[in-house]
Design a protein around this motif. Sequence first.
Motif, PDB file in Angstrom:
ATOM      1  N   LYS A   1       0.824  -1.210   0.000  1.00 58.13           N
ATOM      2  CA  LYS A   1       0.000   0.000   0.000  1.00 58.13           C
ATOM      3  C   LYS A   1       0.867   1.273   0.000  1.00 58.13           C
ATOM      4  CE  LYS A   1      -3.846  -2.265   2.356  1.00 58.13           C
ATOM      5  NZ  LYS A   1      -4.766  -2.238   3.524  1.00 58.13           N
ATOM      6  N   VAL A   2       1.677   1.417  -1.034  1.00 61.33           N
ATOM      7  CA  VAL A   2       2.561   2.568  -1.179  1.00 61.33           C
ATOM      8  C   VAL A   2       2.269   3.258  -2.503  1.00 61.33           C
ATOM      9  CG1 VAL A   2       4.394   1.593   0.232  1.00 61.33           C
ATOM     10  CG2 VAL A   2       4.371   1.149  -2.225  1.00 61.33           C
ATOM     11  N   ARG A   3       2.652   4.535  -2.591  1.00 61.91           N
ATOM     12  CA  ARG A   3       2.572   5.319  -3.817  1.00 61.91           C
ATOM     13  C   ARG A   3       4.001   5.652  -4.247  1.00 61.91           C
ATOM     14  NH1 ARG A   3      -0.674  10.467  -3.515  1.00 61.91           N
ATOM     15  NH2 ARG A   3      -0.467  10.295  -5.794  1.00 61.91           N
ATOM     16  N   ILE A   4       4.425   5.082  -5.346  1.00 63.46           N
ATOM     17  CA  ILE A   4       5.813   5.252  -5.781  1.00 63.46           C
ATOM     18  C   ILE A   4       6.086   6.680  -6.203  1.00 63.46           C
ATOM     19  CG2 ILE A   4       7.550   4.404  -7.398  1.00 63.46           C
ATOM     20  CD1 ILE A   4       6.139   1.789  -7.518  1.00 63.46           C
ATOM     21  N   VAL A   5       5.079   7.395  -6.710  1.00 62.80           N
ATOM     22  CA  VAL A   5       5.301   8.747  -7.190  1.00 62.80           C
ATOM     23  C   VAL A   5       5.722   9.680  -6.058  1.00 62.80           C
ATOM     24  CG1 VAL A   5       2.890   9.453  -6.892  1.00 62.80           C
ATOM     25  CG2 VAL A   5       4.316  10.563  -8.641  1.00 62.80           C
TER      26      VAL A   5
ATOM     27  N   ARG B   1       7.286   9.669 -14.331  1.00 65.13           N
ATOM     28  CA  ARG B   1       5.837   9.907 -14.312  1.00 65.13           C
ATOM     29  C   ARG B   1       5.104   8.885 -15.177  1.00 65.13           C
ATOM     30  NH1 ARG B   1       4.386  16.021 -14.853  1.00 65.13           N
ATOM     31  NH2 ARG B   1       5.589  15.935 -12.899  1.00 65.13           N
ATOM     32  N   LYS B   2       5.676   8.545 -16.322  1.00 68.39           N
ATOM     33  CA  LYS B   2       5.073   7.510 -17.160  1.00 68.39           C
ATOM     34  C   LYS B   2       5.122   6.154 -16.464  1.00 68.39           C
ATOM     35  CE  LYS B   2       5.457   5.579 -21.827  1.00 68.39           C
ATOM     36  NZ  LYS B   2       6.235   5.612 -23.097  1.00 68.39           N
ATOM     37  N   PHE B   3       6.222   5.880 -15.772  1.00 68.36           N
ATOM     38  CA  PHE B   3       6.335   4.628 -15.019  1.00 68.36           C
ATOM     39  C   PHE B   3       5.301   4.565 -13.895  1.00 68.36           C
ATOM     40  CE2 PHE B   3       8.192   2.805 -11.108  1.00 68.36           C
ATOM     41  CZ  PHE B   3       8.241   1.477 -11.475  1.00 68.36           C
ATOM     42  N   CYS B   4       5.122   5.660 -13.177  1.00 70.44           N
ATOM     43  CA  CYS B   4       4.147   5.673 -12.075  1.00 70.44           C
ATOM     44  C   CYS B   4       2.719   5.547 -12.598  1.00 70.44           C
ATOM     45  CB  CYS B   4       4.313   6.948 -11.257  1.00 70.44           C
ATOM     46  SG  CYS B   4       5.881   7.048 -10.366  1.00 70.44           S
ATOM     47  N   ASP B   5       2.413   6.136 -13.773  1.00 73.65           N
ATOM     48  CA  ASP B   5       1.071   5.976 -14.353  1.00 73.65           C
ATOM     49  C   ASP B   5       0.822   4.533 -14.764  1.00 73.65           C
ATOM     50  OD1 ASP B   5       0.621   8.653 -13.979  1.00 73.65           O
ATOM     51  OD2 ASP B   5       1.176   9.225 -16.027  1.00 73.65           O
TER      52      ASP B   5
ATOM     53  N   ARG C   1      11.514  13.827 -15.121  1.00 66.40           N
ATOM     54  CA  ARG C   1      12.590  12.897 -15.436  1.00 66.40           C
ATOM     55  C   ARG C   1      13.680  13.014 -14.368  1.00 66.40           C
ATOM     56  NH1 ARG C   1      13.175  16.941 -19.473  1.00 66.40           N
ATOM     57  NH2 ARG C   1      15.102  18.153 -19.254  1.00 66.40           N
ATOM     58  N   ILE C   2      14.268  11.873 -14.041  1.00 62.91           N
ATOM     59  CA  ILE C   2      15.325  11.780 -13.047  1.00 62.91           C
ATOM     60  C   ILE C   2      16.398  10.842 -13.592  1.00 62.91           C
ATOM     61  CG2 ILE C   2      13.873  12.290 -11.054  1.00 62.91           C
ATOM     62  CD1 ILE C   2      13.583   9.330 -10.552  1.00 62.91           C
ATOM     63  N   THR C   3      17.540  10.811 -12.921  1.00 62.27           N
ATOM     64  CA  THR C   3      18.634   9.950 -13.361  1.00 62.27           C
ATOM     65  C   THR C   3      18.376   8.504 -12.950  1.00 62.27           C
ATOM     66  OG1 THR C   3      19.879  10.352 -11.328  1.00 62.27           O
ATOM     67  CG2 THR C   3      20.233  11.882 -13.160  1.00 62.27           C
ATOM     68  N   ARG C   4      19.197   7.619 -13.496  1.00 62.46           N
ATOM     69  CA  ARG C   4      19.049   6.193 -13.171  1.00 62.46           C
ATOM     70  C   ARG C   4      19.342   5.908 -11.704  1.00 62.46           C
ATOM     71  NH1 ARG C   4      19.240   2.333 -17.434  1.00 62.46           N
ATOM     72  NH2 ARG C   4      19.139   3.306 -19.497  1.00 62.46           N
TER      73      ARG C   4
ATOM     74  N   THR D   1      14.043   8.240 -21.389  1.00 61.52           N
ATOM     75  CA  THR D   1      13.665   9.375 -22.224  1.00 61.52           C
ATOM     76  C   THR D   1      14.440   9.321 -23.536  1.00 61.52           C
ATOM     77  OG1 THR D   1      15.335  10.720 -21.111  1.00 61.52           O
ATOM     78  CG2 THR D   1      13.101  10.851 -20.261  1.00 61.52           C
ATOM     79  N   PRO D   2      13.890   9.836 -24.616  1.00 60.64           N
ATOM     80  CA  PRO D   2      14.533   9.652 -25.928  1.00 60.64           C
ATOM     81  C   PRO D   2      15.827  10.436 -26.121  1.00 60.64           C
ATOM     82  CG  PRO D   2      12.567  11.018 -26.113  1.00 60.64           C
ATOM     83  CD  PRO D   2      12.585  10.499 -24.717  1.00 60.64           C
TER      84      PRO D   2
END
Length: 715
Positions: free
Chosen positions: A520-524, A577-581, A537-540, A568-569
């Motif tokens: 029950k966590v929110r990664i964002v 953000r795309k990963f969290c969605d 966007r963040i670094t690896r 990111t390209p």
Amino acid sequence: MKFRCQENPNFQDDRTLEIWKICERLRSSLDPSEIIDLRNSFQGFDRCSSGFIQGHEFARILNCCLRKPLCCDVICRLAEYFSTPDFGGVAYGQFLDIITKEDESCDAKQEKYSLSSAEHRRLALVLMSIAKTLRFREQILRPYFEEYERIAGNVGCVTYAYFKRVLYFLGVTLGRSEWELLAKRFMVHHCKLDYEAFVEEIDQLLRYLDTQGPVKREEDEEVPLKVIIAELPKVDRSEVGIVNLEDVFEKTTTCHPCVSQAREDRSFHILMDHIQKHVWKNRIRIREFFDQYDLLCCGWLSRTQFIRSMDAMGLSGLYKFPMTDCEIKLVCDHYKDPRNANRIQWVCFTDDVDRVFAEKDVAKGVCQPCDGEHVSDDVPVEKKVCAHKERDLAAEVIQLIRTLVSSRRILIEPVFRDFDPHCNGHITRGQVGEALAMVGISITEEQKYALDKRFSDDFGFNYTRFLKEVDPSPCVPSAYETIQRKAAAHNRKVEATSHHHETDIVRILAKIKGQVIRKKVRIVDFMRGFDSLNHARITRDQFERGLATAKIELTSTEVRTVADMFRTPLQDTVDYRKFCDTIAEIDYQCNLEKAPLLVPLQHFTSEDGPHNHLNFEERTIVSRTLQKLARYADVVSNLSSPLKDFDRNQLGIVNKNQLIRALAMRDLHTAISSREFEVLCKCFGVNIGCRREINYRALLAALDYLYANRHNHPF
């Protein structure tokens, strides 16, 4: 009172010489406080203040008041010598004068003339200012002091407070240091001031000023100051920076910036080339140093703010790129505002300097580094030849010392450390020869001069750089670096033995979704803290740190697979953000407004892993087995009751033996084969510690689902 032996050392009088020796011994042994107590004791017995007391009183006081009492014979001789038969007593005043008068006169004389040359110059300025003030106001000093002398009875002396009060009444106000100078010059007897000497010097200055002509009251320079402060004018040292001391003394033996000859000021173009080279070499963003002062973004700063920004950037005499005051003034004058000379256009300065990186207002600017080839060298040819000779000689000396240290196994560093008790890294030039002589290395004066030229700076001889070249220590890696290398090697070994399922993005996302539902966590919330600019966007490394903070258990290969999937390209960053969605699909589905006919599906967590992975044949067997057991679901056979009896801790798991016993109690063990039972246990199996268990709740839920939908699945 003086003895004859003091006036004439060859005087032959045993009695007087003996009394003089006794008084000298008393003078050296008595403290000023003891002399005051002795005087008060004598005056206590002298009620008429005649200066004479009786002999027995004189003997009693000397016997009781002295810290080291005298013997009776010495006291009798003193009383006999200072006795006066006319008055019938002992003259204690003469006795005290002999003990104290010479010391007071000597102390007063030393106090009066113990001034340095600088203090004499300042005192002369103070006295001249006082004389000008009194002459302008046409005042006389002597009557004010003579009135106090008639009342107090002091001959030529006044107290410090009265002296200060008289000058203040006459309109002469001095600073604190000036008062201390006057007191130091004219103080006598430790507590009074000799006003006679002060008035005499003021009168001499007044007579000198009278010879210069009358007072010009219409000029402002003649008006006296409110507070007189003595400020010495600066001494004009025109030879500093012009005369080369090396040419005068041949060899420099001191360490000071004024010893070296000052270089000539560089022109503006050469100076800008050097600044660009300094900025390029140190990768300095010069705009950041000026933005903090230009709050209104007007493009200009005051001259002091511009110089302060250049100093913070390293363009001053205290940093790597030294600039003289004339060169700083040259830069300021070139970029000053035409309408206001006190404003400096710092934007133009930064644009000119930043051309070393790229041209301004060019979409695809090419980096043009300043390689230093176009920078002119202002050093004359003779200086270059001398510098090359000294450099070669210093290299030969260093090679010689390095050979001696390595062959003789000399510990040279502790010797230099002994001369540097404060660990500043520098010693004097004279201590270099002493340190080398202590370890048995002798060099000539010319070789020592070459070493001084190479390793000396404004603080002295930098022996730390000298020791790095003479006695280089072996490069031993630290324990931290060793641990880091071992950890990296271990990680590479672990990554080499990774399984194929760790690169399956569907299985990894299902694993993350299952952990998010259970924990029950929110990664964002854990990723957003690394995105300070809200760029999504963040670094690896930040992405991996965010997953670890959210307690998402993944291997390094799985983290790398997810980071590559959501990369990111244009940059090597992760679109978190795309990963969290994508992970948030367990609760909601994004962009449903663009597909109104789409029906969202509820996400069910699974315990799928390598231990319960089924191939196509096994999935077919499990499907057929569940269809058989669905006819006898919990609603029909009450299979959950025996299973719950075996699950005493209500964990929702049982072992294989308990499951087959529960099926046997409902006569269901004959409906399936042993092969089907093994595949069914593998499908609903979970790893608990080091053993394999069966999740019977998931099994019952699957049977109830198939039983409820039996009309849609007639087979």
